[in-house]
Design an enzyme around this catalytic site. Structure first.
Site, PDB file in Angstrom:
ATOM      1  CB  CYS A 173     -57.332 112.011   3.962  1.00  0.00           C
ATOM      2  SG  CYS A 173     -57.657 111.199   5.527  1.00  0.00           S
ATOM      3  CG  HIS A 174     -58.589 112.575  -0.115  1.00  0.00           C
ATOM      4  ND1 HIS A 174     -57.935 111.429  -0.485  1.00  0.00           N
ATOM      5  CD2 HIS A 174     -59.729 112.174   0.492  1.00  0.00           C
ATOM      6  CE1 HIS A 174     -58.658 110.372  -0.132  1.00  0.00           C
ATOM      7  NE2 HIS A 174     -59.746 110.797   0.474  1.00  0.00           N
ATOM      8  CB  CYS A 215     -64.786 108.439   1.430  1.00  0.00           C
ATOM      9  SG  CYS A 215     -63.018 108.766   1.462  1.00  0.00           S
TER      10      CYS A 215
END
Lengths: 254, 106
Positions: A173-174, A215
């Site tokens: 994702c990041h 997360c």
């Protein structure tokens, strides 16, 4: 350069790019840049920002008897300036990487002779918020060389490793998809420079470790307990990823 | 442990409106949530909040489960004389809190 040497150079270049945690050449962008106008306004205004309630509570605790922090450290605005920007860092005494919360608790036990505060307890969050606020505007600058290096490399591997039922790595994702949409949310680069932050979802201030656990919960992976070395080392790696970004604590996030 | 942060202008002219801003630390538990084992978490929200300026009531609010945690309120009061502004509140658990700030009329 031999063909083999050129191959090795390519591998090194690829590793360097991977290490960056951002697209090559791009500056890190704080999570606040991905937030909506309402959240940005809330963070920027010290009365509307609920995190300031913890900072004020922290200031009361700082000079509260018995054994006030102020007795050794004096004015937090002077003595704690820049401290949060340099944490987590290697502690020779503890022989591991420690974050601000660990430091506060070490001080309580060794110097103030008080019981340590529980992670995510109101008082520990308040003191951490007070310390972190003194670094507001200063660039994140953690030291990942020297004795902290093995911890940094472990966290770096953790960050890139797929885990959980969703089989996602942090990078999925990041790094690979930062700036894109995940349903109603814009995926941020996942920097920790605003923590401890007031999350509207929590209706409370929370530490970076709480956010990391959230997360991991999200990708249905095993969550290391609060205060575990893995999470502290991850904080160190995140600090390195966010190097140069201004500390925003106490931040506001959704 | 309910406490508050109040912001008033440092000084104000007689007859001018003062912007009063207050943020109060309170969980504002709605009573609709359950804990990890399914037990209802008891409702605990701020109920009544009163603001007095030089002893006279100038603002009153009834809060409830529709208000987010750590309520933040902003309103205007006309400045008359220098004096104290006192906030008092009570929550569902019966816990009372108060906070005060000085109004300086120049």
């Amino acid at each position: 350069m031999s063909a083999r040497g050129a191959g090795a150079a390519l591998v090194v270049a690829a590793l360097l790019m991977l290490q960056g945690g951002q697209p090559a050449g791009a500056e890190p962008r704080s999570g606040i840049a991905y937030a909506g106008a309402d959240v940005r306004a809330m963070q920027a205004d010290d009365v509307a920002n609920p995190g300031m309630l913890w900072v004020e509570r922290g200031a009361q605790l700082w000079s509260a008897a018995p054994a006030p922090c102020a007795g050794c450290h004096g004015d937090a605005a002077l003595s704690m300036k820049g401290v949060a920007a340099r944490h987590p860092q290697w502690s020779a005494g503890a022989a591991r990487v420690v974050d601000v919360e660990d430091r506060i608790n070490a001080c309580r036990v060794e110097r103030q002779h008080l019981p340590p505060l529980a992670r995510e307890s109101e008082d520990l969050l308040a003191l951490t918020a007070l310390v972190a606020t003194q670094s507001r505007g200063l660039p994140v600058a953690v030291d990942v060389d020297g004795p902290a290096r093995p911890a940094f490399l472990r966290a770096q591997a953790f960050y890139a490793e797929r885990r959980g039922q969703m089989n996602l790595a942090c990078t999925s994702c990041h790094v690979d998809n930062a700036g894109k949409r995940l349903l109603a949310e814009t995926i941020s680069e996942g920097h920790g420079n605003a923590y401890p932050a007031y999350r509207l979802e929590w209706q409370n201030l929370g530490s970076l470790q709480r956010r990391l656990r959230a997360c991991l919960f999200g990708v249905r992976a095993e969550m290391p307990p609060e205060g575990s070395p893995m999470l502290t080392e991850l904080e160190l790696y995140l600090g390195w990823r966010a190097r140069g970004l201004a500390v925003e604590s106490p931040g506001v996030r959704r | 442990m309910a406490f508050a942060r109040i912001q008033l202008p440092p000084s104000v002219k007689r007859g001018d409106p003062i912007e009063v801003r207050i943020s109060i630390r309170h969980p504002m538990e709605t009573g609709f949530r359950v804990d990890d084992v399914g037990r209802t978490i008891a409702r605990n929200t701020l109920r009544d909040l009163v603001c007095r300026y030089r002893g006279a009531e100038v603002f009153r609010a009834s809060l409830g489960s529709g208000i987010a945690a750590n309520p933040y309120l902003r309103f205007y009061v006309t400045a008359t004389e220098s004096g104290e502004m006192v906030f008092e509140w009570v929550d569902d658990a019966g816990e009372r809190g108060d906070a005060r700030a000085a109004v300086v009329v120049a």
